[in-house]
Design a protein around this motif. Structure first.
Motif, PDB file in Angstrom:
ATOM      1  N   TYR A  26       0.835  -1.207   0.000  1.00 10.25           N
ATOM      2  CA  TYR A  26       0.000   0.000   0.000  1.00 10.25           C
ATOM      3  C   TYR A  26       0.869   1.257   0.000  1.00 10.25           C
ATOM      4  O   TYR A  26       0.491   2.281  -0.570  1.00 10.25           O
ATOM      5  N   GLN A  27       2.024   1.165   0.627  1.00 11.10           N
ATOM      6  CA  GLN A  27       2.949   2.293   0.567  1.00 11.10           C
ATOM      7  C   GLN A  27       3.452   2.498  -0.866  1.00 11.10           C
ATOM      8  O   GLN A  27       3.538   3.631  -1.349  1.00 11.10           O
ATOM      9  N   LEU A  77       8.501   9.845  -4.130  1.00 12.16           N
ATOM     10  CA  LEU A  77       9.784   9.264  -4.540  1.00 12.16           C
ATOM     11  C   LEU A  77      10.570   8.754  -3.335  1.00 12.16           C
ATOM     12  O   LEU A  77      11.237   7.709  -3.408  1.00 12.16           O
ATOM     13  N   LEU A  78      10.507   9.489  -2.235  1.00 16.85           N
ATOM     14  CA  LEU A  78      11.201   9.059  -1.026  1.00 16.85           C
ATOM     15  C   LEU A  78      10.653   7.727  -0.529  1.00 16.85           C
ATOM     16  O   LEU A  78      11.423   6.814  -0.182  1.00 16.85           O
ATOM     17  N   ALA A  79       9.324   7.597  -0.531  1.00 10.63           N
ATOM     18  CA  ALA A  79       8.711   6.347  -0.086  1.00 10.63           C
ATOM     19  C   ALA A  79       9.057   5.200  -1.023  1.00 10.63           C
ATOM     20  O   ALA A  79       9.359   4.084  -0.574  1.00 10.63           O
ATOM     21  N   GLY A  94       8.033   6.231   4.154  1.00  6.17           N
ATOM     22  CA  GLY A  94       6.618   6.491   3.942  1.00  6.17           C
ATOM     23  C   GLY A  94       6.072   7.553   4.875  1.00  6.17           C
ATOM     24  O   GLY A  94       5.341   8.453   4.457  1.00  6.17           O
ATOM     25  N   ALA A  95       6.411   7.471   6.155  1.00 11.94           N
ATOM     26  CA  ALA A  95       5.898   8.429   7.132  1.00 11.94           C
ATOM     27  C   ALA A  95       6.433   9.832   6.874  1.00 11.94           C
ATOM     28  O   ALA A  95       5.687  10.815   6.891  1.00 11.94           O
ATOM     29  N   LEU A 257      -4.650  13.204  -4.074  1.00  8.18           N
ATOM     30  CA  LEU A 257      -3.364  13.402  -3.408  1.00  8.18           C
ATOM     31  C   LEU A 257      -3.496  13.276  -1.898  1.00  8.18           C
ATOM     32  O   LEU A 257      -2.637  12.672  -1.240  1.00  8.18           O
ATOM     33  N   LEU A 258      -4.544  13.851  -1.331  1.00  9.11           N
ATOM     34  CA  LEU A 258      -4.718  13.783   0.125  1.00  9.11           C
ATOM     35  C   LEU A 258      -4.950  12.348   0.587  1.00  9.11           C
ATOM     36  O   LEU A 258      -4.405  11.918   1.613  1.00  9.11           O
ATOM     37  N   LEU A 259      -5.748  11.597  -0.156  1.00 12.29           N
ATOM     38  CA  LEU A 259      -5.962  10.200   0.216  1.00 12.29           C
ATOM     39  C   LEU A 259      -4.685   9.382   0.073  1.00 12.29           C
ATOM     40  O   LEU A 259      -4.356   8.556   0.943  1.00 12.29           O
ATOM     41  N   PHE A 260      -3.948   9.603  -1.012  1.00 10.82           N
ATOM     42  CA  PHE A 260      -2.681   8.886  -1.181  1.00 10.82           C
ATOM     43  C   PHE A 260      -1.696   9.245  -0.072  1.00 10.82           C
ATOM     44  O   PHE A 260      -0.976   8.368   0.433  1.00 10.82           O
ATOM     45  N   LEU A 261      -1.653  10.509   0.304  1.00  9.30           N
ATOM     46  CA  LEU A 261      -0.757  10.915   1.384  1.00  9.30           C
ATOM     47  C   LEU A 261      -1.160  10.267   2.702  1.00  9.30           C
ATOM     48  O   LEU A 261      -0.306   9.886   3.510  1.00  9.30           O
ATOM     49  N   GLY A 262      -2.470  10.147   2.941  1.00 10.31           N
ATOM     50  CA  GLY A 262      -2.924   9.485   4.154  1.00 10.31           C
ATOM     51  C   GLY A 262      -2.543   8.016   4.177  1.00 10.31           C
ATOM     52  O   GLY A 262      -2.062   7.494   5.199  1.00 10.31           O
ATOM     53  N   VAL A 263      -2.737   7.328   3.052  1.00 14.29           N
ATOM     54  CA  VAL A 263      -2.364   5.908   2.981  1.00 14.29           C
ATOM     55  C   VAL A 263      -0.849   5.750   3.114  1.00 14.29           C
ATOM     56  O   VAL A 263      -0.359   4.835   3.789  1.00 14.29           O
ATOM     57  N   LEU A 264      -0.104   6.666   2.476  1.00 12.04           N
ATOM     58  CA  LEU A 264       1.355   6.594   2.545  1.00 12.04           C
ATOM     59  C   LEU A 264       1.842   6.772   3.978  1.00 12.04           C
ATOM     60  O   LEU A 264       2.681   6.001   4.468  1.00 12.04           O
ATOM     61  N   THR A 265       1.313   7.759   4.663  1.00 17.05           N
ATOM     62  CA  THR A 265       1.720   7.999   6.049  1.00 17.05           C
ATOM     63  C   THR A 265       1.304   6.842   6.950  1.00 17.05           C
ATOM     64  O   THR A 265       2.086   6.377   7.792  1.00 17.05           O
ATOM     65  N   GLY A 266       0.050   6.383   6.781  1.00 13.86           N
ATOM     66  CA  GLY A 266      -0.419   5.283   7.619  1.00 13.86           C
ATOM     67  C   GLY A 266       0.366   4.008   7.402  1.00 13.86           C
ATOM     68  O   GLY A 266       0.705   3.299   8.358  1.00 13.86           O
TER      69      GLY A 266
END
Length: 541
Positions: A26-27, A77-79, A94-95, A257-266
């Motif tokens: 998911y990340q 890119l970092l993730a 990811g975080a 973008l906001l949803l992807f950022l939330g999934v990436l952080t989570g």
């Protein structure tokens, strides 16, 4: 609202992690999604004078105006860069990437409106189309490596030819929106907004005089272009190439973008807590998940999905139910007998489906043997027939029954005959494909046994193939009849007769208490056909 979408993505990642499966995929999906959405999805609105002058610039197009937005794709890119390392290192990428991207995106979305300039990038979309042609042939080369020497040069030639043609005047004639489609958003020159505001206020009296003549309220002087009451620029300002960028009117790209950022952080936080939540195929799985997610956001936007419209339309639904109940079964004093009409039209609908399915099965049965690879490929004479019949099936299945009905209604007139023809033509291809696939999957044992004793082809067909496929043929035909009954209801809406024609007439006349009888009859008959079909299949198959 913006923070809520991020929290929704964070919650989604948390729920996925509770399953104790891999969260690294998911990340990866979120990181890839950030990159594609940054380049392809509209982030905000930039309006001009006319509605057709409005556009939705992407995040990458906004970088000259807001360079700090680069933290969003850089976070992806970092993730992605840390993901192959696995464990807590991947989680940290990811975080951190999700957090940095969120801060920069929120800073933009909460900002005020700005006057901006547009700079088209000629050739970009044309080049992308040419690259897509090349990649398609490159994929064929990857699948067929023995002929890669053919596919790769052909792909390069087609890609270059496509780019040159699309960039030419002839290409722009057929695809006019492609020319300069992608535009960079640049900040306006210093003092441009003040100059344009002064010009607007100076011409305000004449503008208001014209507005009064056509019944529009007058406009007030403004201190900035962002303060315009109608949210669009004056005509002369728009004609000079300026647009009013409104970050607080986000496009669907902001939601993505906001949803992807939330999934990436989570996902990153989950990996920091439980570094073992990863699997070997995460990169490939993440690519698939990203492709699915990226196709969903434009689809929701293109279909104008908005639950708010349903809320606003709720009074109509209440009014409809109030006028539709109780059903008007008969009105002798007016000579109206809706229940009798519904029964007659429902019987006609069943008959349309029955005749259409029967005709399709009669023509599909013989042609399906020609479309079966295991029966035709061994004969050089029959092999061309295989390709011909399969091509007919593919073309026929690509034309919807409703389209066929519209054409046939124009050819043979209103009535059930057009519906029967449309249904039979389309169902022929569907049944033929199912029949041929059943024939291709028969057991070779009985066939080889009969061939070994010198049985003729007709005997092999009669005693080895038909006993295996007839039960499946019956099952497929019954299932197609169920589908055709539902299709025949829709065909009635375009004049092909049946219960759909009755419902449309009652709806157009506002007789909802009669229309509801047709709806209830459809529900009843659909269930009866389903139960009867299931019983027949259990007996015959």
């Amino acid at each position: 609202m913006s923070l809520g979408l991020f929290l929704a993505g964070l919650l989604l990642a948390g729920l996925l992690g509770l399953g104790q499966g891999s969260v690294r995929r998911y990340q990866v999906a979120a990181g890839l999604g950030l990159l594609v959405a940054s380049a392809a999805f509209p982030l905000a609105q930039a309006v001009g004078y006319l509605s057709r002058e409005a556009l939705g610039p992407t995040l990458l197009a906004l970088l000259p105006f807001a360079p700090y937005l680069a933290l969003v794709p850089l976070g992806g890119l970092l993730a992605l860069g840390f993901a192959p390392l696995g464990g807590r290192v991947a989680g940290l990428g990811g975080a951190v990437g999700g957090g940095l991207g969120l801060l920069s995106l929120l800073a933009f979305l909460q900002g005020p409106a700005h006057l901006v300039r547009l700079k088209p990038l000629p050739g970009l979309m044309e080049g992308f189309a040419g690259l897509a042609l090349f990649l398609t042939l490159a994929l064929l080369a990857y699948q067929d490596r023995r002929r890669a020497w053919l596919w790769l040069p052909l792909g390069g030639a087609l890609g270059l030819a496509g780019f040159l043609w699309l960039s030419s005047p002839a290409g722009h004639t057929y695809f006019p929106r492609m020319e300069g489609y992608y535009k960079l958003v640049l900040p306006a020159e210093p003092g441009a907004e003040r100059r344009l505001v002064e010009r607007f206020n100076q011409g305000l009296e004449a503008l208001n005089q014209a507005r009064r003549e056509i019944g529009l309220p007058p406009l007030k002087p403004v201190e900035s272009l962002a303060g315009l009451g109608e949210g669009r620029l004056p005509q002369e300002v728009s004609q000079e190439g300026y647009r009013l960028l409104r970050p607080q009117a986000p496009g669907y790209g902001a939601a993505a973008l906001l949803l992807f950022l939330g999934v990436l952080t989570g996902s990153g936080l989950w990996l920091l807590r439980s570094p073992s939540l990863q699997e070997a195929g995460d990169l490939r799985a993440g690519l698939v998940l990203a492709g699915v997610a990226l196709s969903v956001f434009p689809a929701f936007d293109a279909t104008e999905f908005d639950l708010g419209k349903l809320v606003k339309g709720w009074p109509f639904l209440v009014n409809f139910l109030h006028r539709a109940w109780p059903p008007n079964l008969a009105q002798p004093e007016s000579g109206l007998y809706p229940l009798q009409s519904v029964a007659s039209e429902m019987l006609l609908t069943v008959e349309i489906a029955l005749v259409g399915t029967l005709l399709a099965a009669l023509f599909a049965l013989p042609t399906s043997f020609l479309a079966a690879r295991n029966l035709t490929f061994r004969s050089p004479l029959l092999r061309p027939l295989f390709y011909l019949v399969r091509a007919f099936y593919n073309v026929d299945r690509g034309i919807d029954t409703l389209i066929l009905a519209l054409v046939l209604v124009a050819a043979v007139g209103l009535g059930p005959f057009a519906g029967v023809l449309a249904m039979a033509i389309h169902s022929l291809a569907d049944l033929g494909k199912l029949y041929s696939e059943a024939i291709e999957n028969v057991d070779r044992g009985p066939i080889e046994a009969l061939e070994s004793v010198g049985a003729s082809g007709s005997n092999v067909l009669r005693w080895a193939i038909l006993p295996q496929v007839l039960p499946l043929f019956v099952s497929y035909t019954l299932y197609r009849f169920e589908i055709n009954f539902r299709v025949s209801i829709v065909l009635g809406l375009v004049g092909a007769g049946g219960i759909g024609f009755f419902i449309k007439g009652a709806m157009d006349a506002g007789h909802y208490d009669q229309m509801v009888i047709g709806i209830l009859a459809i529900v009843l008959v659909v269930n009866l056909i389903d139960f009867a079909s299931s019983w027949l299949r259990s007996r015959l198959v």
